[in-house]
Design a protein around this motif. Sequence first.
Motif, PDB file in Angstrom:
ATOM      1  N   ALA A 300     -27.229 -20.455 -45.280  1.00 16.70           N
ATOM      2  CA  ALA A 300     -28.257 -20.138 -44.281  1.00 16.70           C
ATOM      3  C   ALA A 300     -28.911 -21.393 -43.711  1.00 16.70           C
ATOM      4  CB  ALA A 300     -29.322 -19.243 -44.907  1.00 16.70           C
ATOM      5  N   GLY A 301     -28.590 -22.568 -44.280  1.00 17.23           N
ATOM      6  CA  GLY A 301     -29.165 -23.815 -43.777  1.00 17.23           C
ATOM      7  C   GLY A 301     -30.499 -24.168 -44.413  1.00 17.23           C
ATOM      8  N   GLN A 302     -30.923 -23.390 -45.401  1.00 16.24           N
ATOM      9  CA  GLN A 302     -32.211 -23.666 -46.033  1.00 16.24           C
ATOM     10  C   GLN A 302     -32.093 -24.784 -47.063  1.00 16.24           C
ATOM     11  OE1 GLN A 302     -34.796 -22.004 -44.716  1.00 16.24           O
ATOM     12  NE2 GLN A 302     -36.082 -23.433 -45.867  1.00 16.24           N
ATOM     13  N   TYR A 303     -31.009 -24.809 -47.807  1.00 14.19           N
ATOM     14  CA  TYR A 303     -30.719 -25.918 -48.721  1.00 14.19           C
ATOM     15  C   TYR A 303     -29.616 -26.767 -48.095  1.00 14.19           C
ATOM     16  CZ  TYR A 303     -32.760 -23.248 -52.711  1.00 14.19           C
ATOM     17  OH  TYR A 303     -33.560 -22.551 -53.568  1.00 14.19           O
ATOM     18  N   ASP A 304     -29.606 -28.094 -48.399  1.00 10.11           N
ATOM     19  CA  ASP A 304     -28.399 -28.847 -48.072  1.00 10.11           C
ATOM     20  C   ASP A 304     -27.477 -28.801 -49.296  1.00 10.11           C
ATOM     21  OD1 ASP A 304     -29.363 -30.743 -49.834  1.00 10.11           O
ATOM     22  OD2 ASP A 304     -30.081 -32.091 -48.263  1.00 10.11           O
ATOM     23  N   GLU A 305     -26.250 -29.265 -49.117  1.00  9.40           N
ATOM     24  CA  GLU A 305     -25.245 -29.155 -50.173  1.00  9.40           C
ATOM     25  C   GLU A 305     -25.712 -29.845 -51.455  1.00  9.40           C
ATOM     26  OE1 GLU A 305     -20.520 -29.576 -50.628  1.00  9.40           O
ATOM     27  OE2 GLU A 305     -21.368 -30.766 -48.996  1.00  9.40           O
ATOM     28  N   GLN A 306     -26.307 -31.004 -51.278  1.00  3.50           N
ATOM     29  CA  GLN A 306     -26.807 -31.786 -52.412  1.00  3.50           C
ATOM     30  C   GLN A 306     -27.803 -30.970 -53.242  1.00  3.50           C
ATOM     31  OE1 GLN A 306     -26.276 -35.158 -53.188  1.00  3.50           O
ATOM     32  NE2 GLN A 306     -27.777 -35.115 -54.864  1.00  3.50           N
ATOM     33  N   ARG A 307     -28.741 -30.329 -52.547  1.00 10.61           N
ATOM     34  CA  ARG A 307     -29.784 -29.571 -53.247  1.00 10.61           C
ATOM     35  C   ARG A 307     -29.176 -28.366 -53.976  1.00 10.61           C
ATOM     36  NH1 ARG A 307     -34.977 -26.743 -50.290  1.00 10.61           N
ATOM     37  NH2 ARG A 307     -36.034 -26.002 -52.170  1.00 10.61           N
ATOM     38  N   ALA A 308     -28.194 -27.729 -53.343  1.00  5.66           N
ATOM     39  CA  ALA A 308     -27.567 -26.558 -53.977  1.00  5.66           C
ATOM     40  C   ALA A 308     -26.901 -26.963 -55.291  1.00  5.66           C
ATOM     41  CB  ALA A 308     -26.536 -25.948 -53.037  1.00  5.66           C
ATOM     42  N   TRP A 309     -26.132 -28.049 -55.281  1.00  7.14           N
ATOM     43  CA  TRP A 309     -25.405 -28.427 -56.496  1.00  7.14           C
ATOM     44  C   TRP A 309     -26.338 -29.009 -57.548  1.00  7.14           C
ATOM     45  CZ3 TRP A 309     -21.033 -26.215 -57.469  1.00  7.14           C
ATOM     46  CH2 TRP A 309     -20.285 -25.720 -56.395  1.00  7.14           C
ATOM     47  N   GLN A 310     -27.421 -29.661 -57.087  1.00  2.00           N
ATOM     48  CA  GLN A 310     -28.422 -30.127 -58.048  1.00  2.00           C
ATOM     49  C   GLN A 310     -29.038 -28.930 -58.769  1.00  2.00           C
ATOM     50  OE1 GLN A 310     -29.367 -33.637 -58.497  1.00  2.00           O
ATOM     51  NE2 GLN A 310     -30.080 -32.664 -60.390  1.00  2.00           N
TER      52      GLN A 310
END
Length: 464
Positions: A300-310
């Motif tokens: 949805a664009g709320q998290y970036d990829e980095q934040r999701a995997w963190q």
Amino acid sequence: MSGTAAAGVVYEYTVSIDADLETMRVGARFAAPVDDVRARSGSAGRYLDGARDCDTDQSLGNRGRRLELPRAGVICVDYAIDLKRAAAAERRNASLSKDNIVVSPAVWLWRPPLAPDTRIIVHFELEEGIDVSVPWLPLAGRDSSYELLPSPRNARAMAAFGRFVNVRRELAGSELRIALLRPRGAMDSAAIVDWVHDTAGNVSLAYGRFPSPSPHVVVLPVGRGGWQSDSPVPFGRVLRDGGETVELFVDERRPIEDFYDDWTATHEFSHLMLPFVRSGHRWISEGFAQYYQNVLLTRAGQYDEQRAWQKLYDGFERGRNSRPELSPNEAARQGVGAATMKIYWSGAIIALMADVELRKRSSGRESLDSALGQLQHCCLPSARSWSGTELFEALDGFVDYPVFMPLYRKYADESGFPGFEAILESLGVTVRNGTVRLSNDAELAGIRRAITRTYLNIPHEPRF
Ligand SMILES: [Zn+2]
């Protein structure tokens, strides 16, 4: 979505409520004599304000939550509910403005046990300006009439009455029925309704549809409400009882941007992608929702990829440190209080493993999204509760080679926590001093990017 009354034995209820929300009057008409009429809540008898057999005009007593009926049974019952007292006993009303209340049908819907071919239709007769919101199916062509749907009963449904925001919003082929209750203070109702719609829309990023045709969403503004959390959505859950309800407690004073950045509502809506899974396998329903809240907020664009995997990595670490002596099944049996992180994150790592394996084997044709999309076509919303193995066997039936049951057999009864370093590394997720770094050179980096990519590359119709 709306339906028409199905054939079979129909019990018709007419419910009226006075404008002050003090008294509810109910007329129940049964197709044939019934000898058992009861309410689900053990405290329902306290709010019953007189009942009578409408055929003989005999007054009917009650023993707790059961009406005392003549031996020949009754064909109709009229009764009154002290709605004011019932509302006062419901703590959800503590933060609400006096002109709207929530009271569970478990307290006011006195009814016979349902046989498979019986239907309950409830028609509301409402005073000007008074609204009602229930989880049941709205009947086409009949204003304020609903049919109770067969469903598992994991919790007690809520009904809202009075003056509140009661809207229907279209979403990816479904219709959200949103009840936003009114607090005593101010609230930006339009912004919160938009947020509910947008957040439910995150779930349609899994397979292009929302999993439930006409979900009921009850939003309760509670301020800080005594919750430990400082989240704008301190609590949410899914209630399955006569329909599907997502219940969200919100701190209406927080800026709306904070709502969009919060995961709770996306987690709750994600639960609707699975049927109700029995509590002994709760790690599956919680874990899949936990995995998807991160995946979907990124799509949805709320998290970036980095934040999701963190967030996924941090969660897996918390899961590994939670009750390592228990297997996921043991943790689920002991209950959420005893092993929350174990339950939530062991299910999430298994969801990730299934997703990666499906994408790898099928060169991206299959995924957790596509398997759950097929499950939705086949079986949702489901009228019953499922065991975890029944669910995993069904999911394996939708993919070319079984993935889910092999994971179940490997991990469900194993203590410890599934090793996650190797799979993360293959996806190009490496960790240094607790901080995740992403690399596009890893063997499965393309799969990692596909997991959080927004576009839908899966068929909307089942392949077989
Ligand atoms: Zn959950």
